[in-house]
Design a protein around this motif. Structure first.
Motif, short mmCIF file in Angstrom:
data_model
loop_
_atom_site.label_atom_id
_atom_site.label_comp_id
_atom_site.label_asym_id
_atom_site.label_seq_id
_atom_site.Cartn_x
_atom_site.Cartn_y
_atom_site.Cartn_z
N LEU A 34 0.91 -1.04 -0.03
CA LEU A 34 -0.13 0.20 0.00
C LEU A 34 0.74 1.34 -0.12
N GLU A 35 1.89 1.19 0.73
CA GLU A 35 2.67 2.50 0.85
C GLU A 35 3.58 2.76 -0.39
N ARG A 36 3.86 1.31 -1.06
CA ARG A 36 4.81 1.90 -2.17
C ARG A 36 3.55 2.11 -3.44
N ASN A 37 2.33 1.80 -3.47
CA ASN A 37 1.51 2.01 -4.71
C ASN A 37 0.33 2.89 -4.44
N PHE A 38 0.17 3.58 -3.39
CA PHE A 38 -0.90 4.43 -3.10
C PHE A 38 -1.19 5.52 -3.80
N ALA A 39 -0.14 6.06 -4.47
CA ALA A 39 -0.08 7.50 -5.12
C ALA A 39 -0.38 6.97 -6.64
N ASN A 40 -0.55 5.45 -7.11
CA ASN A 40 -0.75 5.18 -8.39
C ASN A 40 -2.22 5.15 -8.45
N SER A 41 -3.06 5.99 -9.19
CA SER A 41 -4.23 6.12 -9.15
C SER A 41 -4.97 4.90 -10.07
N SER A 42 -4.08 4.34 -10.54
CA SER A 42 -4.37 2.95 -11.56
C SER A 42 -4.17 1.66 -10.89
N PHE A 43 -3.60 1.61 -9.66
CA PHE A 43 -3.25 0.44 -9.19
C PHE A 43 -4.45 -0.32 -8.72
N THR A 44 -4.37 -1.83 -9.21
CA THR A 44 -5.31 -2.42 -9.02
C THR A 44 -5.38 -3.84 -7.97
N ILE A 45 -6.29 -4.07 -7.58
CA ILE A 45 -6.10 -5.64 -6.75
C ILE A 45 -5.47 -6.57 -7.49
N ASP A 46 -5.44 -6.70 -8.87
CA ASP A 46 -4.91 -7.80 -9.54
C ASP A 46 -3.37 -7.41 -9.35
N GLN A 47 -2.83 -6.20 -9.41
CA GLN A 47 -1.53 -5.94 -9.26
C GLN A 47 -1.14 -6.12 -7.94
N MET A 48 -1.82 -5.92 -6.96
CA MET A 48 -1.53 -5.89 -5.69
C MET A 48 -1.22 -7.59 -5.26
N ALA A 49 -2.31 -8.38 -5.89
CA ALA A 49 -2.20 -9.94 -5.80
C ALA A 49 -0.74 -10.37 -6.57
N GLU A 50 -0.57 -9.71 -7.48
CA GLU A 50 0.75 -9.93 -8.12
C GLU A 50 2.18 -9.73 -7.68
N LEU A 77 -5.48 -14.06 -6.79
CA LEU A 77 -6.65 -12.97 -6.72
C LEU A 77 -7.41 -13.48 -5.43
N SER A 78 -8.00 -14.74 -5.66
CA SER A 78 -8.91 -15.43 -4.73
C SER A 78 -8.48 -15.43 -3.28
N THR A 79 -7.15 -15.52 -3.06
CA THR A 79 -6.44 -15.74 -1.73
C THR A 79 -6.18 -14.54 -1.10
N LEU A 80 -5.98 -13.38 -1.97
CA LEU A 80 -5.85 -12.12 -1.58
C LEU A 80 -7.18 -11.61 -0.90
N GLN A 81 -8.27 -11.87 -1.87
CA GLN A 81 -9.58 -11.35 -1.47
C GLN A 81 -10.02 -11.91 0.03
#
Length: 252
Positions: free
Chosen positions: A151-167, A173-177
């Motif tokens: 979150l700290e690394r990517n909060f400034a990226n307005s297009s940051f998605t949950i798929d990118q977070m999972a990666e 994706l299901s495990t992260l959710q």
């Protein structure tokens, strides 16, 4: 050393069993029937109960039924002591929750082996449970720490998605959710929005940067979206929030 409760109406046998257990470094409590044993449990809670079946006032079957109804005592393992037992009686005792039988007369070595095997099994189970708890807590900590770092690394990226977070976290994706629901009780979009708003509040208090700069720096696609989101979450506009904190003498 463990705590063992001996429930036996024959006094000499009760004394002999207690002596053997004490010589084996166990702490022993004793009672002559089930009623006396129940009264003793509040001051002497054993790791194991050795209990005769045929006793006056309250026999072994009545006694085990009583302790199995108690949340405090139902997990204490119980071995029945008996001189004569039919297969039907043995099955009844096992159905009531006894874990084993010792048929009188029994060897003292047999008694000690059964007692120590059960107690050691309990200790091993406890250790295993503690290890599982520690491992689970460590996994919990690692997930939350890794998620917060991302979150700290990517909060400034307005297009940051949950798929990118999972990666980024190297998980499906299901495990992260599933983990987000478990640890935060919220979905990814709500969590990252709250994080961005918290960072925006820090910038409003600690810097003199413009609202446009703060909105962009915190991953909001537009100033209007940032302002409406901030006001919805905090019941105050970003500008008023800054003014109030400045008037309270907080750093700007």
């Amino acid at each position: 050393m463990a705590k063992v409760l001996v429930v036996e109406d024959e006094e000499q046998l009760r004394l002999n069993i207690s002596e053997q257990l004490e010589l084996d470094n166990h702490e022993v409590g004793s009672a002559m029937n089930g009623a006396e044993a129940l009264a003793l449990l509040s001051s002497f809670t054993p790791d194991l109960i050795l209990c005769d079946i045929m006793m006056p006032e309250m026999d072994g079957i009545e006694f085990i039924r009583a302790i199995k109804r108690s949340v405090l005592y139902r997990s204490i393992p119980l071995i029945f002591l008996t001189a004569k037992v039919s297969q039907q009686d043995m099955l009844q005792g096992l159905e009531e929750g006894a874990i084993d039988y010792l048929q009188k007369p029994f060897l003292h070595k047999e008694l000690l082996l059964k007692v120590n095997n059960i107690i050691n099994q309990q200790k091993d189970l406890l250790i295993h449970q503690l290890q599982k708890t520690v491992a689970s807590e460590e996994a919990d900590f690692q997930f939350i720490r890794q998620f917060t770092e991302q979150l700290e690394r990517n909060f400034a990226n307005s297009s940051f998605t949950i798929d990118q977070m999972a990666e980024a976290m190297n998980m499906s994706l299901s495990t992260l959710q599933r983990n987000l629901k478990r640890y935060f009780q919220r979905g990814f979009g709500e969590i990252i929005r709250e994080y961005r708003l918290l960072k925006a509040a820090e910038y409003l208090i600690q810097t003199d940067q413009s609202l446009q700069w703060i909105a962009s720096r915190c991953g909001f696609s537009s100033l209007s979206y940032f302002s409406s989101s901030f006001k919805e979450a905090n019941q105050i506009s970003p500008l008023r929030f800054r003014q109030n904190n400045q008037s309270n003498g907080l750093p700007t």
